[in-house]
Design a protein around this motif. Structure first.
Motif, PDB file in Angstrom:
ATOM      1  N   ARG A   6       0.849  -1.190   0.000  1.00 11.84           N
ATOM      2  CA  ARG A   6       0.000   0.000   0.000  1.00 11.84           C
ATOM      3  C   ARG A   6       0.884   1.239   0.000  1.00 11.84           C
ATOM      4  O   ARG A   6       2.010   1.206   0.469  1.00 11.84           O
ATOM      5  CB  ARG A   6      -0.873   0.015   1.253  1.00 11.84           C
ATOM      6  CG  ARG A   6      -1.625  -1.270   1.492  1.00 11.84           C
ATOM      7  CD  ARG A   6      -2.512  -1.193   2.699  1.00 11.84           C
ATOM      8  NE  ARG A   6      -3.707  -0.405   2.544  1.00 11.84           N
ATOM      9  CZ  ARG A   6      -4.692  -0.639   1.678  1.00 11.84           C
ATOM     10  NH1 ARG A   6      -4.601  -1.627   0.843  1.00 11.84           N
ATOM     11  NH2 ARG A   6      -5.765   0.112   1.645  1.00 11.84           N
ATOM     12  N   LEU A  10       2.106   9.823  -0.530  1.00 10.19           N
ATOM     13  CA  LEU A  10       1.930  10.317  -1.891  1.00 10.19           C
ATOM     14  C   LEU A  10       2.193  11.811  -1.857  1.00 10.19           C
ATOM     15  O   LEU A  10       1.572  12.519  -1.069  1.00 10.19           O
ATOM     16  CB  LEU A  10       0.504  10.070  -2.399  1.00 10.19           C
ATOM     17  CG  LEU A  10       0.121   8.607  -2.594  1.00 10.19           C
ATOM     18  CD1 LEU A  10      -0.635   8.118  -1.398  1.00 10.19           C
ATOM     19  CD2 LEU A  10      -0.711   8.460  -3.834  1.00 10.19           C
ATOM     20  N   MET A  72      -6.354  14.877  -4.635  1.00 11.01           N
ATOM     21  CA  MET A  72      -6.395  13.419  -4.692  1.00 11.01           C
ATOM     22  C   MET A  72      -7.084  12.958  -3.426  1.00 11.01           C
ATOM     23  O   MET A  72      -6.895  13.541  -2.367  1.00 11.01           O
ATOM     24  CB  MET A  72      -4.974  12.839  -4.711  1.00 11.01           C
ATOM     25  CG  MET A  72      -4.261  13.000  -5.998  1.00 11.01           C
ATOM     26  SD  MET A  72      -2.605  12.265  -5.943  1.00 11.01           S
ATOM     27  CE  MET A  72      -2.924  10.647  -5.303  1.00 11.01           C
ATOM     28  N   ARG A  73      -7.893  11.916  -3.579  1.00 10.67           N
ATOM     29  CA  ARG A  73      -8.516  11.389  -2.363  1.00 10.67           C
ATOM     30  C   ARG A  73      -8.590   9.877  -2.452  1.00 10.67           C
ATOM     31  O   ARG A  73      -8.772   9.314  -3.544  1.00 10.67           O
ATOM     32  CB  ARG A  73      -9.877  12.003  -2.117  1.00 10.67           C
ATOM     33  CG  ARG A  73     -10.923  11.655  -3.118  1.00 10.67           C
ATOM     34  CD  ARG A  73     -12.253  12.354  -2.754  1.00 10.67           C
ATOM     35  NE  ARG A  73     -13.267  11.984  -3.695  1.00 10.67           N
ATOM     36  CZ  ARG A  73     -14.107  10.955  -3.540  1.00 10.67           C
ATOM     37  NH1 ARG A  73     -14.065  10.224  -2.468  1.00 10.67           N
ATOM     38  NH2 ARG A  73     -15.005  10.673  -4.460  1.00 10.67           N
ATOM     39  N   PRO A  74      -8.423   9.205  -1.316  1.00 14.09           N
ATOM     40  CA  PRO A  74      -8.507   7.747  -1.325  1.00 14.09           C
ATOM     41  C   PRO A  74      -9.932   7.280  -1.594  1.00 14.09           C
ATOM     42  O   PRO A  74     -10.897   7.945  -1.222  1.00 14.09           O
ATOM     43  CB  PRO A  74      -8.055   7.336   0.078  1.00 14.09           C
ATOM     44  CG  PRO A  74      -8.149   8.558   0.903  1.00 14.09           C
ATOM     45  CD  PRO A  74      -8.120   9.742  -0.007  1.00 14.09           C
ATOM     46  N   TYR A  80      -7.130   5.563  -5.625  1.00 13.96           N
ATOM     47  CA  TYR A  80      -7.131   7.010  -5.419  1.00 13.96           C
ATOM     48  C   TYR A  80      -7.848   7.663  -6.581  1.00 13.96           C
ATOM     49  O   TYR A  80      -7.648   7.277  -7.733  1.00 13.96           O
ATOM     50  CB  TYR A  80      -5.704   7.563  -5.317  1.00 13.96           C
ATOM     51  CG  TYR A  80      -5.132   7.378  -3.941  1.00 13.96           C
ATOM     52  CD1 TYR A  80      -5.233   8.377  -2.990  1.00 13.96           C
ATOM     53  CD2 TYR A  80      -4.527   6.187  -3.579  1.00 13.96           C
ATOM     54  CE1 TYR A  80      -4.737   8.194  -1.706  1.00 13.96           C
ATOM     55  CE2 TYR A  80      -4.026   5.997  -2.311  1.00 13.96           C
ATOM     56  CZ  TYR A  80      -4.129   7.006  -1.380  1.00 13.96           C
ATOM     57  OH  TYR A  80      -3.654   6.827  -0.121  1.00 13.96           O
ATOM     58  N   GLN A  81      -8.683   8.661  -6.259  1.00 15.89           N
ATOM     59  CA  GLN A  81      -9.351   9.444  -7.285  1.00 15.89           C
ATOM     60  C   GLN A  81      -8.488  10.671  -7.533  1.00 15.89           C
ATOM     61  O   GLN A  81      -8.213  11.450  -6.634  1.00 15.89           O
ATOM     62  CB  GLN A  81     -10.740   9.863  -6.830  1.00 15.89           C
ATOM     63  CG  GLN A  81     -11.505  10.599  -7.899  1.00 15.89           C
ATOM     64  CD  GLN A  81     -12.960  10.817  -7.505  1.00 15.89           C
ATOM     65  OE1 GLN A  81     -13.446  10.258  -6.542  1.00 15.89           O
ATOM     66  NE2 GLN A  81     -13.634  11.651  -8.259  1.00 15.89           N
ATOM     67  N   ILE A  82      -8.051  10.838  -8.802  1.00 15.63           N
ATOM     68  CA  ILE A  82      -7.104  11.900  -9.114  1.00 15.63           C
ATOM     69  C   ILE A  82      -7.749  13.026  -9.905  1.00 15.63           C
ATOM     70  O   ILE A  82      -7.288  14.138  -9.883  1.00 15.63           O
ATOM     71  CB  ILE A  82      -5.851  11.319  -9.799  1.00 15.63           C
ATOM     72  CG1 ILE A  82      -5.172  10.356  -8.830  1.00 15.63           C
ATOM     73  CG2 ILE A  82      -4.893  12.397 -10.245  1.00 15.63           C
ATOM     74  CD1 ILE A  82      -3.929   9.695  -9.329  1.00 15.63           C
ATOM     75  N   ILE A  87     -10.370   7.172 -11.332  1.00 20.19           N
ATOM     76  CA  ILE A  87     -10.040   6.367 -10.162  1.00 20.19           C
ATOM     77  C   ILE A  87      -8.973   5.348 -10.559  1.00 20.19           C
ATOM     78  O   ILE A  87      -9.204   4.487 -11.405  1.00 20.19           O
ATOM     79  CB  ILE A  87     -11.289   5.670  -9.590  1.00 20.19           C
ATOM     80  CG1 ILE A  87     -12.287   6.730  -9.123  1.00 20.19           C
ATOM     81  CG2 ILE A  87     -10.909   4.728  -8.454  1.00 20.19           C
ATOM     82  CD1 ILE A  87     -13.621   6.174  -8.666  1.00 20.19           C
TER      83      ILE A  87
END
Length: 111
Positions: A6, A10, A72-74, A80-82, A87
């Motif tokens: 994992r 980032l 960016m969010r997990p 991760y959604q960039i 995704i």
């Protein structure tokens, strides 16, 4: 899950994303590579169209420069959604990135 690799960190770095993984490998991927490989439906559709040889960039597009994510969010524990709908799974991020510490155990060449 035990043994699952994992991201530990980032970070924006220059023209891309530096990722430190739980197995000790540090990788880097440019925004251009991420954009070129975006898995969202809109980007897939756009990439499937033939290039428009007569398209001219507007002054605003030129001034904006290369696209870069603003956030960016997990997504759960797997991605991760960039951008709005892009995704990237952890496996995709690892495969798209290049190890920056290739002498370390677990580092591998990617293409």
């Amino acid at each position: 899950m035990a043994g699952e690799v994992r991201p530990v960190s980032l970070k924006r770095e220059g023209g891309g994303l530096a990722i430190e993984w739980s197995d000790g490998v540090r990788t880097f991927v440019t925004w251009q590579v991420l954009r070129k490989n975006c898995p969202c439906a809109s980007c897939l559709e756009e990439r499937s169209k033939p290039a428009d040889p007569f398209r001219v960039l507007t002054p605003e597009e030129v001034a904006a420069g290369a696209p870069q994510p603003v956030a960016m969010r997990p997504v759960g524990h797997y991605a991760y959604q960039i951008h709005d709908t892009g995704i990237y799974t952890l496996e995709q991020l690892r495969a798209l990135s290049t190890p920056t510490n290739p002498g370390e155990p677990g580092a591998r060449a990617t293409g």
